[in-house]
Design a protein around this motif. Structure first.
Motif, PDB file in Angstrom:
ATOM      1  N   ASN A 126       0.891  -1.242  -0.075  1.00  0.00           N
ATOM      2  CA  ASN A 126      -0.022  -0.076   0.079  1.00  0.00           C
ATOM      3  C   ASN A 126       0.844   1.230  -0.002  1.00  0.00           C
ATOM      4  O   ASN A 126       1.762   1.581   0.796  1.00  0.00           O
ATOM      5  CB  ASN A 126      -0.976   0.083   1.178  1.00  0.00           C
ATOM      6  CG  ASN A 126      -1.652  -1.004   1.375  1.00  0.00           C
ATOM      7  OD1 ASN A 126      -2.965  -1.203   0.590  1.00  0.00           O
ATOM      8  ND2 ASN A 126      -1.579  -2.233   2.036  1.00  0.00           N
ATOM      9  N   VAL A 127       0.567   2.382  -0.579  1.00  0.00           N
ATOM     10  CA  VAL A 127       1.454   3.281  -1.165  1.00  0.00           C
ATOM     11  C   VAL A 127       0.906   4.637  -0.566  1.00  0.00           C
ATOM     12  O   VAL A 127      -0.224   5.033  -0.818  1.00  0.00           O
ATOM     13  CB  VAL A 127       1.470   3.631  -2.528  1.00  0.00           C
ATOM     14  CG1 VAL A 127       2.736   4.568  -2.971  1.00  0.00           C
ATOM     15  CG2 VAL A 127       2.314   2.368  -3.275  1.00  0.00           C
ATOM     16  N   ASN A 128       1.598   4.956   0.568  1.00  0.00           N
ATOM     17  CA  ASN A 128       0.990   6.292   1.129  1.00  0.00           C
ATOM     18  C   ASN A 128       1.896   7.630   0.972  1.00  0.00           C
ATOM     19  O   ASN A 128       3.251   7.580   0.945  1.00  0.00           O
ATOM     20  CB  ASN A 128       1.214   6.165   2.676  1.00  0.00           C
ATOM     21  CG  ASN A 128       0.233   4.961   3.172  1.00  0.00           C
ATOM     22  OD1 ASN A 128      -0.770   4.936   3.587  1.00  0.00           O
ATOM     23  ND2 ASN A 128       0.862   3.805   3.156  1.00  0.00           N
ATOM     24  N   ILE A 129       1.140   8.659   0.811  1.00  0.00           N
ATOM     25  CA  ILE A 129       1.951  10.000   0.242  1.00  0.00           C
ATOM     26  C   ILE A 129       1.471  11.017   1.390  1.00  0.00           C
ATOM     27  O   ILE A 129       0.127  11.358   1.255  1.00  0.00           O
ATOM     28  CB  ILE A 129       1.566  10.342  -1.134  1.00  0.00           C
ATOM     29  CG1 ILE A 129       1.892   9.563  -2.113  1.00  0.00           C
ATOM     30  CG2 ILE A 129       2.412  12.061  -1.256  1.00  0.00           C
ATOM     31  CD1 ILE A 129       3.320   9.190  -2.343  1.00  0.00           C
ATOM     32  N   ALA A 130       2.499  11.563   2.397  1.00  0.00           N
ATOM     33  CA  ALA A 130       1.931  12.361   3.302  1.00  0.00           C
ATOM     34  C   ALA A 130       2.828  13.463   3.617  1.00  0.00           C
ATOM     35  O   ALA A 130       3.898  13.882   2.753  1.00  0.00           O
ATOM     36  CB  ALA A 130       2.228  11.362   4.682  1.00  0.00           C
TER      37      ALA A 130
ATOM     38  N   TRP B 187      -2.699   4.934  -2.338  1.00  0.00           N
ATOM     39  CA  TRP B 187      -2.855   4.156  -3.438  1.00  0.00           C
ATOM     40  C   TRP B 187      -3.068   2.730  -2.682  1.00  0.00           C
ATOM     41  O   TRP B 187      -1.827   2.511  -2.214  1.00  0.00           O
ATOM     42  CB  TRP B 187      -1.650   4.088  -4.352  1.00  0.00           C
ATOM     43  CG  TRP B 187      -2.121   3.127  -5.414  1.00  0.00           C
ATOM     44  CD1 TRP B 187      -1.605   1.689  -5.318  1.00  0.00           C
ATOM     45  CD2 TRP B 187      -2.916   3.057  -6.720  1.00  0.00           C
ATOM     46  NE1 TRP B 187      -1.972   1.111  -6.488  1.00  0.00           N
ATOM     47  CE2 TRP B 187      -2.865   1.848  -7.292  1.00  0.00           C
ATOM     48  CE3 TRP B 187      -3.640   4.036  -7.274  1.00  0.00           C
ATOM     49  CZ2 TRP B 187      -3.391   1.535  -8.625  1.00  0.00           C
ATOM     50  CZ3 TRP B 187      -4.239   3.836  -8.691  1.00  0.00           C
ATOM     51  CH2 TRP B 187      -4.071   2.549  -9.066  1.00  0.00           C
ATOM     52  N   GLU B 188      -4.067   2.157  -2.578  1.00  0.00           N
ATOM     53  CA  GLU B 188      -4.209   0.976  -1.918  1.00  0.00           C
ATOM     54  C   GLU B 188      -3.859  -0.525  -2.611  1.00  0.00           C
ATOM     55  O   GLU B 188      -4.197  -0.373  -4.141  1.00  0.00           O
ATOM     56  CB  GLU B 188      -5.695   0.949  -1.384  1.00  0.00           C
ATOM     57  CG  GLU B 188      -6.058   1.548  -0.163  1.00  0.00           C
ATOM     58  CD  GLU B 188      -7.114   0.982   0.501  1.00  0.00           C
ATOM     59  OE1 GLU B 188      -7.310  -0.352   0.562  1.00  0.00           O
ATOM     60  OE2 GLU B 188      -7.967   1.679   1.173  1.00  0.00           O
ATOM     61  N   ARG B 189      -3.104  -1.429  -1.892  1.00  0.00           N
ATOM     62  CA  ARG B 189      -2.965  -2.508  -2.744  1.00  0.00           C
ATOM     63  C   ARG B 189      -4.339  -3.185  -3.099  1.00  0.00           C
ATOM     64  O   ARG B 189      -5.079  -3.215  -2.193  1.00  0.00           O
ATOM     65  CB  ARG B 189      -2.205  -3.458  -1.638  1.00  0.00           C
ATOM     66  CG  ARG B 189      -1.817  -4.880  -2.317  1.00  0.00           C
ATOM     67  CD  ARG B 189      -1.126  -5.757  -1.370  1.00  0.00           C
ATOM     68  NE  ARG B 189      -2.041  -5.870   0.187  1.00  0.00           N
ATOM     69  CZ  ARG B 189      -1.333  -6.781   0.918  1.00  0.00           C
ATOM     70  NH1 ARG B 189      -0.370  -7.519   0.869  1.00  0.00           N
ATOM     71  NH2 ARG B 189      -2.120  -6.851   2.113  1.00  0.00           N
ATOM     72  N   GLY B 190      -4.337  -3.462  -4.064  1.00  0.00           N
ATOM     73  CA  GLY B 190      -5.543  -4.246  -4.675  1.00  0.00           C
ATOM     74  C   GLY B 190      -6.771  -3.635  -4.549  1.00  0.00           C
ATOM     75  O   GLY B 190      -7.998  -4.134  -5.006  1.00  0.00           O
ATOM     76  N   ALA B 191      -6.707  -2.147  -4.603  1.00  0.00           N
ATOM     77  CA  ALA B 191      -7.855  -1.464  -4.692  1.00  0.00           C
ATOM     78  C   ALA B 191      -7.659   0.116  -5.307  1.00  0.00           C
ATOM     79  O   ALA B 191      -8.754   0.513  -5.746  1.00  0.00           O
ATOM     80  CB  ALA B 191      -8.454  -1.092  -3.388  1.00  0.00           C
ATOM     81  N   GLY B 192      -6.610   0.643  -5.541  1.00  0.00           N
ATOM     82  CA  GLY B 192      -6.208   1.683  -6.053  1.00  0.00           C
ATOM     83  C   GLY B 192      -6.686   3.046  -5.192  1.00  0.00           C
ATOM     84  O   GLY B 192      -6.462   2.860  -3.973  1.00  0.00           O
ATOM     85  N   LEU B 193      -6.830   4.066  -5.747  1.00  0.00           N
ATOM     86  CA  LEU B 193      -7.083   5.299  -5.073  1.00  0.00           C
ATOM     87  C   LEU B 193      -8.162   5.091  -4.179  1.00  0.00           C
ATOM     88  O   LEU B 193      -9.483   4.827  -4.880  1.00  0.00           O
ATOM     89  CB  LEU B 193      -7.030   6.485  -5.752  1.00  0.00           C
ATOM     90  CG  LEU B 193      -5.870   6.865  -6.567  1.00  0.00           C
ATOM     91  CD1 LEU B 193      -6.040   8.152  -7.615  1.00  0.00           C
ATOM     92  CD2 LEU B 193      -4.637   7.613  -5.673  1.00  0.00           C
ATOM     93  N   THR B 194      -8.240   5.350  -2.983  1.00  0.00           N
ATOM     94  CA  THR B 194      -9.654   5.353  -1.996  1.00  0.00           C
ATOM     95  C   THR B 194      -9.757   6.614  -1.279  1.00  0.00           C
ATOM     96  O   THR B 194      -8.499   7.428  -1.127  1.00  0.00           O
ATOM     97  CB  THR B 194      -9.371   4.245  -1.081  1.00  0.00           C
ATOM     98  OG1 THR B 194      -8.178   4.407  -0.147  1.00  0.00           O
ATOM     99  CG2 THR B 194      -9.578   2.683  -1.765  1.00  0.00           C
ATOM    100  N   GLN B 195     -10.877   7.048  -0.885  1.00  0.00           N
ATOM    101  CA  GLN B 195     -11.245   8.049  -0.122  1.00  0.00           C
ATOM    102  C   GLN B 195     -10.525   8.172   1.381  1.00  0.00           C
ATOM    103  O   GLN B 195     -10.315   9.115   2.014  1.00  0.00           O
ATOM    104  CB  GLN B 195     -12.649   8.243   0.092  1.00  0.00           C
ATOM    105  CG  GLN B 195     -13.549   8.700  -1.155  1.00  0.00           C
ATOM    106  CD  GLN B 195     -13.213  10.263  -1.589  1.00  0.00           C
ATOM    107  OE1 GLN B 195     -13.309  11.043  -0.882  1.00  0.00           O
ATOM    108  NE2 GLN B 195     -12.533  10.075  -2.820  1.00  0.00           N
ATOM    109  N   ALA B 196     -10.274   6.821   1.872  1.00  0.00           N
ATOM    110  CA  ALA B 196      -9.626   6.802   3.000  1.00  0.00           C
ATOM    111  C   ALA B 196      -8.758   5.228   3.203  1.00  0.00           C
ATOM    112  O   ALA B 196      -9.631   4.563   2.470  1.00  0.00           O
ATOM    113  CB  ALA B 196     -10.388   7.279   4.350  1.00  0.00           C
ATOM    114  N   CYS B 197      -7.979   5.212   4.076  1.00  0.00           N
ATOM    115  CA  CYS B 197      -7.421   4.027   4.288  1.00  0.00           C
ATOM    116  C   CYS B 197      -6.846   3.960   5.878  1.00  0.00           C
ATOM    117  O   CYS B 197      -5.986   4.758   6.063  1.00  0.00           O
ATOM    118  CB  CYS B 197      -6.083   3.756   3.491  1.00  0.00           C
ATOM    119  SG  CYS B 197      -5.136   2.203   3.681  1.00  0.00           S
ATOM    120  N   GLY B 198      -7.602   3.034   6.753  1.00  0.00           N
ATOM    121  CA  GLY B 198      -7.251   3.109   8.047  1.00  0.00           C
ATOM    122  C   GLY B 198      -5.827   2.676   8.264  1.00  0.00           C
ATOM    123  O   GLY B 198      -5.129   3.231   9.158  1.00  0.00           O
TER     124      GLY B 198
END
Ligand SMILES: N[C@H](CCC[C@H](N)C(=O)O)C(=O)O
Length: 268
Positions: free
Chosen positions: A181-185, A198-209
């Motif tokens: 999972n790729v996080n840009i902060a 950018w979530e592994r297996g799901a792509g850009l999401t509105q949020a990732c806990g």
């Protein structure tokens, strides 16, 4: 007999939740992918299957939109917490989670983060703080496992990175044998982080806990922020608390959108 499901989301990261504690539902990669499809299925970022557990209140299994079964999902854990009593234990492939809820928020103890290269996992021995790697100008990330694998880049402005372009490249880089999972902060203002995932297996999401957890841990380790820290995602804010040697604690909303019925044999 129709099969029931609940459509839920955590800050716009959305789920189809199937409570299979009383009647098993066979889940395959193809069926999970078909259910998640936003054009020909029900549509969700992740499919969440609840099963009986001999060691917790229930077992939560998580399938990404690409059908892959994964170890952890922070937003889904808060959603499932709202289906249980005031406090509960949830068994996942990524570990045992303690959850609680009040009338507005759900609280999750996500377990302790892991930092060793083989725990992320990486394909070779490497420092996991300020890693000696980079992609298209993104340099020196941190890698953290919070039940699932995350890489975190700190930049001046998280909105200025074309994550839709670089995310899929990093997700499948051979450095990550289980993908990542790729996080840009960026540090938004005092003690607040702006995060895009950018979530592994799901792509850009509105949020990732789990992304918020991994990013908060990395930022606290770098002393960019202090615990507890607010993480601002496109879908809204989460509050993450952590100190070395302690579990990560996440607090945020969970929304039940509608209950539905279908016949799972139609999918996959
Ligand atoms: N894409 C993640 C699973 C879902 C994580 C995210 N939706 C969250 O809220 O933590 C993975 O493959 O590890």
């Amino acid at each position: 007999m129709a099969d029931r499901f609940i459509k839920m989301h955590g800050l716009g990261n959305d789920f189809v939740v199937i409570d299979a504690r009383d009647a098993p539902v066979e889940m395959t990669r193809a069926r999970a992918r078909a259910i998640a499809d936003r054009h020909t299925g029900i549509g969700c970022d992740q499919l969440v299957l609840l099963e009986p557990s001999s060691v917790a209140d229930l077992k939560m299994r998580i399938f990404n939109a690409d059908g892959g079964e994964v170890e952890a999902c922070g937003n889904a854990t808060r959603c499932v917490a709202t289906l249980l009593g005031a406090s509960a234990q949830i068994e996942t492939a990524g570990g045992m989670l303690s959850v609680s809820r009040d009338d507005k928020q759900a609280h999750v103890a996500m377990g302790e983060p892991r930092f060793a290269w083989e725990q992320i996992p990486l394909a070779m021995p490497m420092a996991t703080e300020r890693m000696p790697v980079g992609w298209s100008g993104l340099e020196a990330p941190d890698a953290v496992n919070v039940g699932n694998p995350h890489i975190v880049f700190f930049v001046d402005n998280a909105d200025a990175v074309d994550l839709g372009l670089i995310g899929p490249e990093i997700e499948v880089d051979p450095l990550f044998p289980q993908r990542v999972n790729v996080n840009i902060a960026s540090v938004d203002r005092d003690n607040r982080l702006k995060l895009r995932v950018w979530e592994r297996g799901a792509g850009l999401t509105q949020a990732c806990g789990t992304g918020a957890c991994a990013t908060a841990v990395a930022a606290i380790r770098r002393k960019l922020v202090q615990s507890p820290v607010t993480v601002a995602l496109p879908g809204g804010d989460l509050v993450i608390a952590w100190a070395p040697g302690e579990p990560i604690r996440m607090t945020g909303p969970a929304t039940r959108v509608f209950d539905g019925e279908t016949d799972w044999s139609r999918f996959g």
